[in-house]
Structure formats: structure tokens, C-alpha cells
Motif scaffolding. Structure first.
Motif, PDB file in Angstrom:
ATOM      1  N   GLN A 311       0.849  -1.198   0.000  1.00 30.04           N
ATOM      2  CA  GLN A 311       0.000   0.000   0.000  1.00 30.04           C
ATOM      3  C   GLN A 311       0.877   1.239   0.000  1.00 30.04           C
ATOM      4  N   VAL A 312       0.575   2.121  -0.925  1.00 27.07           N
ATOM      5  CA  VAL A 312       1.412   3.319  -1.094  1.00 27.07           C
ATOM      6  C   VAL A 312       0.541   4.563  -1.049  1.00 27.07           C
ATOM      7  N   ASN A 313       0.888   5.483  -0.191  1.00 32.09           N
ATOM      8  CA  ASN A 313       0.197   6.778  -0.187  1.00 32.09           C
ATOM      9  C   ASN A 313       1.007   7.773  -1.009  1.00 32.09           C
ATOM     10  N   LEU A 314       0.370   8.339  -2.012  1.00 35.69           N
ATOM     11  CA  LEU A 314       1.064   9.355  -2.813  1.00 35.69           C
ATOM     12  C   LEU A 314       0.945  10.694  -2.094  1.00 35.69           C
ATOM     13  N   LEU A 315       2.052  11.375  -1.980  1.00 41.45           N
ATOM     14  CA  LEU A 315       2.044  12.641  -1.250  1.00 41.45           C
ATOM     15  C   LEU A 315       1.497  13.771  -2.110  1.00 41.45           C
ATOM     16  N   GLN A 316       1.576  13.591  -3.392  1.00 43.45           N
ATOM     17  CA  GLN A 316       1.009  14.584  -4.298  1.00 43.45           C
ATOM     18  C   GLN A 316       0.593  13.897  -5.588  1.00 43.45           C
ATOM     19  N   GLU A 317      -0.188  14.587  -6.338  1.00 42.08           N
ATOM     20  CA  GLU A 317      -0.658  14.052  -7.632  1.00 42.08           C
ATOM     21  C   GLU A 317       0.548  13.869  -8.539  1.00 42.08           C
ATOM     22  N   ILE A 318       0.660  12.697  -9.180  1.00 41.25           N
ATOM     23  CA  ILE A 318       1.726  12.577 -10.183  1.00 41.25           C
ATOM     24  C   ILE A 318       1.103  12.153 -11.505  1.00 41.25           C
ATOM     25  N   THR A 319       1.788  12.448 -12.586  1.00 46.43           N
ATOM     26  CA  THR A 319       1.245  12.080 -13.886  1.00 46.43           C
ATOM     27  C   THR A 319       1.476  10.595 -14.102  1.00 46.43           C
ATOM     28  N   MET A 320       0.378   9.887 -14.259  1.00 46.63           N
ATOM     29  CA  MET A 320       0.469   8.437 -14.413  1.00 46.63           C
ATOM     30  C   MET A 320       0.577   8.058 -15.886  1.00 46.63           C
ATOM     31  N   PRO A 321       1.156   6.908 -16.161  1.00 43.85           N
ATOM     32  CA  PRO A 321       1.170   6.458 -17.561  1.00 43.85           C
ATOM     33  C   PRO A 321      -0.266   6.302 -18.084  1.00 43.85           C
ATOM     34  N   LEU A 322      -0.403   6.376 -19.406  1.00 45.81           N
ATOM     35  CA  LEU A 322      -1.746   6.380 -19.986  1.00 45.81           C
ATOM     36  C   LEU A 322      -2.524   5.097 -19.737  1.00 45.81           C
ATOM     37  N   ASP A 323      -1.802   3.998 -19.550  1.00 47.94           N
ATOM     38  CA  ASP A 323      -2.545   2.735 -19.376  1.00 47.94           C
ATOM     39  C   ASP A 323      -3.043   2.538 -17.946  1.00 47.94           C
ATOM     40  N   LEU A 324      -2.751   3.481 -17.054  1.00 48.36           N
ATOM     41  CA  LEU A 324      -3.322   3.383 -15.707  1.00 48.36           C
ATOM     42  C   LEU A 324      -4.624   4.190 -15.657  1.00 48.36           C
ATOM     43  N   ILE A 325      -5.636   3.573 -15.098  1.00 51.56           N
ATOM     44  CA  ILE A 325      -6.951   4.227 -15.043  1.00 51.56           C
ATOM     45  C   ILE A 325      -7.171   4.763 -13.642  1.00 51.56           C
ATOM     46  N   GLU A 326      -7.472   6.041 -13.566  1.00 56.58           N
ATOM     47  CA  GLU A 326      -7.769   6.628 -12.257  1.00 56.58           C
ATOM     48  C   GLU A 326      -9.185   6.227 -11.841  1.00 56.58           C
ATOM     49  N   VAL A 327      -9.300   5.722 -10.629  1.00 55.40           N
ATOM     50  CA  VAL A 327     -10.600   5.207 -10.178  1.00 55.40           C
ATOM     51  C   VAL A 327     -10.935   5.828  -8.832  1.00 55.40           C
ATOM     52  N   ASN A 328     -12.150   6.307  -8.731  1.00 55.67           N
ATOM     53  CA  ASN A 328     -12.629   6.741  -7.423  1.00 55.67           C
ATOM     54  C   ASN A 328     -12.805   5.471  -6.579  1.00 55.67           C
ATOM     55  N   LYS A 329     -12.254   5.467  -5.363  1.00 53.96           N
ATOM     56  CA  LYS A 329     -12.252   4.220  -4.569  1.00 53.96           C
ATOM     57  C   LYS A 329     -13.643   3.611  -4.412  1.00 53.96           C
ATOM     58  N   LYS A 330     -14.643   4.468  -4.342  1.00 56.36           N
ATOM     59  CA  LYS A 330     -15.984   3.902  -4.123  1.00 56.36           C
ATOM     60  C   LYS A 330     -16.509   3.183  -5.378  1.00 56.36           C
ATOM     61  N   ASP A 331     -15.856   3.391  -6.508  1.00 58.74           N
ATOM     62  CA  ASP A 331     -16.302   2.727  -7.746  1.00 58.74           C
ATOM     63  C   ASP A 331     -15.528   1.447  -8.046  1.00 58.74           C
ATOM     64  N   ILE A 332     -14.624   1.089  -7.151  1.00 51.45           N
ATOM     65  CA  ILE A 332     -13.710  -0.004  -7.497  1.00 51.45           C
ATOM     66  C   ILE A 332     -14.431  -1.329  -7.734  1.00 51.45           C
ATOM     67  N   PHE A 333     -15.586  -1.506  -7.063  1.00 51.50           N
ATOM     68  CA  PHE A 333     -16.287  -2.782  -7.231  1.00 51.50           C
ATOM     69  C   PHE A 333     -17.015  -2.894  -8.570  1.00 51.50           C
ATOM     70  N   ASN A 334     -16.970  -1.814  -9.357  1.00 53.60           N
ATOM     71  CA  ASN A 334     -17.565  -1.911 -10.701  1.00 53.60           C
ATOM     72  C   ASN A 334     -16.628  -2.600 -11.679  1.00 53.60           C
ATOM     73  N   PHE A 335     -15.391  -2.824 -11.265  1.00 56.62           N
ATOM     74  CA  PHE A 335     -14.417  -3.391 -12.194  1.00 56.62           C
ATOM     75  C   PHE A 335     -14.240  -4.888 -11.936  1.00 56.62           C
ATOM     76  N   ALA A 336     -14.114  -5.644 -13.019  1.00 55.15           N
ATOM     77  CA  ALA A 336     -13.872  -7.090 -12.881  1.00 55.15           C
ATOM     78  C   ALA A 336     -12.401  -7.292 -12.557  1.00 55.15           C
ATOM     79  N   VAL A 337     -12.144  -7.898 -11.424  1.00 51.29           N
ATOM     80  CA  VAL A 337     -10.752  -8.108 -10.993  1.00 51.29           C
ATOM     81  C   VAL A 337     -10.538  -9.598 -10.737  1.00 51.29           C
ATOM     82  N   PRO A 338      -9.284 -10.065 -10.758  1.00 54.82           N
ATOM     83  CA  PRO A 338      -9.042 -11.475 -10.446  1.00 54.82           C
ATOM     84  C   PRO A 338      -9.465 -11.795  -9.008  1.00 54.82           C
TER      85      PRO A 338
END
Ligand code: SF4
Length: 349
Positions: A311-338
Motif C-alpha cells: 500500500q502506497v500513499n502518494l504525497l502529491q498528484e503525479i502524472t500516471m502512464p496512460l494505461d493506468l486508469i484513475e478510479v474513485n475508490k468507491k467505484d472499485i467494485f464496478n471493475f472485474a478483478v481477479p
């Protein structure tokens, strides 16, 4: 053979479980149940069958769904290629057969994700066609009753078992017969400690009379398992986290997961944090490692997935690579995960 059949059929009429796919001959539902139940226990598969039939009452509804929707509904069952094949085949049937399930055995067998066993099950149950469905349960019953010690996973073994199964199914109601044999293997002639004393076949059963129950059936190949090491980074900044879609030709294709670095062994956290891949999504100067969980193991048929959550806490916003999707934590269960990440997210580990 007659005694074998008549006793198994009688047993089935008395002891079969009342399951929803037993009350229909609709090939769509039979196909759905067979695909869901491959490598899945009935009690677990039942809930998935109900979810799928309620959400997609017709094959066209399934064809029109998005792959993400199907994978989400499938989540937890594993073997995600089965879900993708299900979708592909539903679209294929909609496009090429006008949404009507093909009735001929060779056409059923040509569908993606449908092998010999599944084709025989659909053909016999839905269309009364005489094809024996030979699953692990049937191999076990035949091997023990007839005393066949030829391994079930060799070409010769398969031919021997198929010949016997073919002979047995002649002159029967093929759908009922196939289901009776499978159910008998699942409930009566179980892999471990079958209750032979209560078995209607015991007076003629080779394995029972020669005390060879534990030795039959014979299987040659041992499943080789490959160890893999997945280091998951659960990034957190305010109410946000990030997911990545698995697009490679690998397990869990098109499912979502936290940013991950795969290592060749159980690499130390120090070594992991110095890897160049890490900088793509975590700059150690702008983050705090909140926790590092111990390694856990998730077993697949051919792979042992060793994984840990960092678990990593980011201290500030960083620019993520394009293939990473920003997700609001409360929406995480909408995604199919292993499954292993579902377990982590629901706290059921
Ligand atoms: S007697 Fe035992 S081993 Fe033989 S068919 Fe019955 S349950 Fe299986």
C-alpha cells in the motif's frame, strides 16, 4: 451393460439433485450451465447460472452485452477465457445462426469454447442426439465398475472409455443417461471414500470386489505448476486509486488489477523499490510506503501465483502512464478483478 444402465437410471430417478438446468432442454441454458460448471462446484456454479440467466435471458442478450459486463458477472469463477469464449460464441450464433443454437453435433462442436464433452452434453440433453458425454465423473465410474486400468489421459485410454460409453448410451434417452452417469459419479462413486455399501452396483463392481477403489481411475500426467510472483501496488491519493487492464495474452486477460511488477522470485522489498519499472507509477520521493503485506499464494491449475500487496500513499498528484486508469475508490467494485484481488478488496482473505 443392461444391469449397469438400469440400476444407474433407477438411482438417478431417485437421487438426482433438482437443479434449474435439469428442468429445461433449451440449448442456451444447457450450454451456459455446462460452461459455468466446468471446473466449478455445483453450489458455487448455481449462483452464477442464476445471475447469468437473469441478466441475459436470451443468447442475443448475452451477445449484446459488453465484455466488461460479462467479466464482472463472471468474477470469482476463474478461467476467464471461458467467459470470453461464451461472449464470442453468443455473438457468433447471433450473427451466423440468427440467434438460434445449432442443432447438429458437428456444428455445436465447432463453436468456440465447446469441446467434445460439452458438445455431447448439449447435443444429447437438448436435441436427443446419441453422443456420450464423458467427464471426470464418468471416467471414474466406468474405470471402477469395469476395471479399466488404462490411464484416462492417454489416446488409448480415451478410445477405450469412449467405446464403452458409446455402447452404454445406445437405446437410452441419451440426455437422461449422460446426466445419470455424471450425477452418479458426483454423488455416489465419489473420488474419495465412495459409500460402496450403499451402492446399487456393488455386487458387480470390479473395484469394489477387488479392493481397487483407491487405485482407479489411473491418471498419467501430473499437472506441472509454475511459480509466479506478483507485487501489487495499491496507490492511494485522497479518494483515488489506479487500476490497469491486463491486455497481454496471459491469465486474466481484460481483467483489471492494481499496478503490478512481476518478479522472478520473492524479491525483497528493498530490491523491488529500486527497480526501474517502479518509477513509472511511484516516485519514491513523492510517496510513502504505508504497508507491505506478507506473500500469499493463489492457486490456478497450472500456476501458483505468489502475491503481495504494497500500500502506497502518494504525497502529491503525479502524472500516471496512460494505461493506468484513475478510479474513485468507491467505484472499485464496478471493475472485474481477479479472485485474489476481490478477496483483498472484500477483506475475506
Ligand atoms: S461399488 Fe463403489 S466403486 Fe463401485 S461403482 Fe459403486 S460406489 Fe463406485
Amino acid at each position: 451393460m443392461d444391469v449397469f444402465n438400469s440400476r444407474i437410471h433407477k438411482w438417478y430417478s431417485l437421487f438426482k439433485r433438482d437443479l434449474p438446468w435439469r428442468n429445461t432442454r433449451d440449448p442456451y441454458f444447457i450450454w451456459l450451465s455446462e460452461i459455468i460448471l466446468q471446473q466449478t462446484r455445483i453450489d458455487q456454479g448455481l449462483a452464477y447460472y442464476q445471475k447469468f440467466t437473469e441478466t441475459f435471458p436470451t443468447i442475443t442478450d448475452l451477445a449484446n452485452a459488453s465484455e466488461d459486463q460479462i467479466l464482472k458477472l463472471w468474477q470469482g469463477l476463474g478461467y476467464y477465457s471461458r467467459a470470453r469464449n461464451l461472449h464470442f460464441t453468443a455473438r457468433h450464433i447471433t450473427e451466423h445462426y440468427n440467434g438460434v443454437f445449432p442443432r447438429q453435433h458437428h456444428l455445436i462442436l465447432s463453436l468456440k469454447g465447446v469441446g467434445e464433452y460439452t458438445a455431447a452434453a448439449i447435443a444429447s440433453i437438448s436435441f436427443n442426439l446419441v453422443y456420450p458425454a464423458i467427464d471426470g465423473n464418468v471416467f471414474r465410474v466406468l474405470s471402477r465398475f469395469f476395471g479399466i486400468s488404462e490411464p484416462i489421459d492417454t489416446g488409448t485410454g480415451k478410445k477405450i472409455f469412449t467405446a464403452i460409453a458409446n455402447e452404454l448410451i445406445q437405446g437410452t434417452d441419451p440426455g437422461m443417461h449422460n446426466q445419470a452417469l455424471m450425477e452418479f459419479g458426483a454423488l455416489q462413486c465419489t473420488p474419495q471414500k465412495p459409500d460402496c455399501l450403499k451402492c446399487p452396483l456393488k455386487d458387480q463392481c470390479y473395484a469394489f470386489s477387488s479392493n481397487k477403489i483407491a487405485e482407479l481411475p489411473v491418471k498419467l500426467k501430473k499437472t506441472k505448476q509454475r511459480d509466479r510472483y506478483f507485487n501489487y501496488f495499491v496507490l492511494s491519493h485522497e479518494n483515488k486509486t489506479w487500476l490497469k487492464k491486463r491486455t497481454e495474452k496471459d491469465i486474466w486477460k481484460n481483467l483489471f488489477e492494481f499496478p503490478m511488477i512481476e518478479t522472478s522470485d520473492a524479491t525483497s522489498i528493498e530490491k523491488l523499490l529500486s527497480m526501474p519499472e517502479l518509477i513509472k507509477f511511484v516516485d519514491p520521493d513523492k510517496a510513502i510506503i504505508k504497508s507491505v503485506e506478507d506473500w500469499k499464494v493463489h492457486l490456478l491449475t497450472h500456476q501458483r501465483i505468489n502475491y503481495r500487496i504494497i500500500q502506497v500513499n502518494l504525497l502529491q498528484e503525479i502524472t500516471m502512464p496512460l494505461d493506468l486508469i484513475e478510479v474513485n475508490k468507491k467505484d472499485i467494485f464496478n471493475f472485474a478483478v481477479p479472485k485474489l484481488l476481490e478477496t483483498y478488496l472484500t477483506g475475506n482473505s
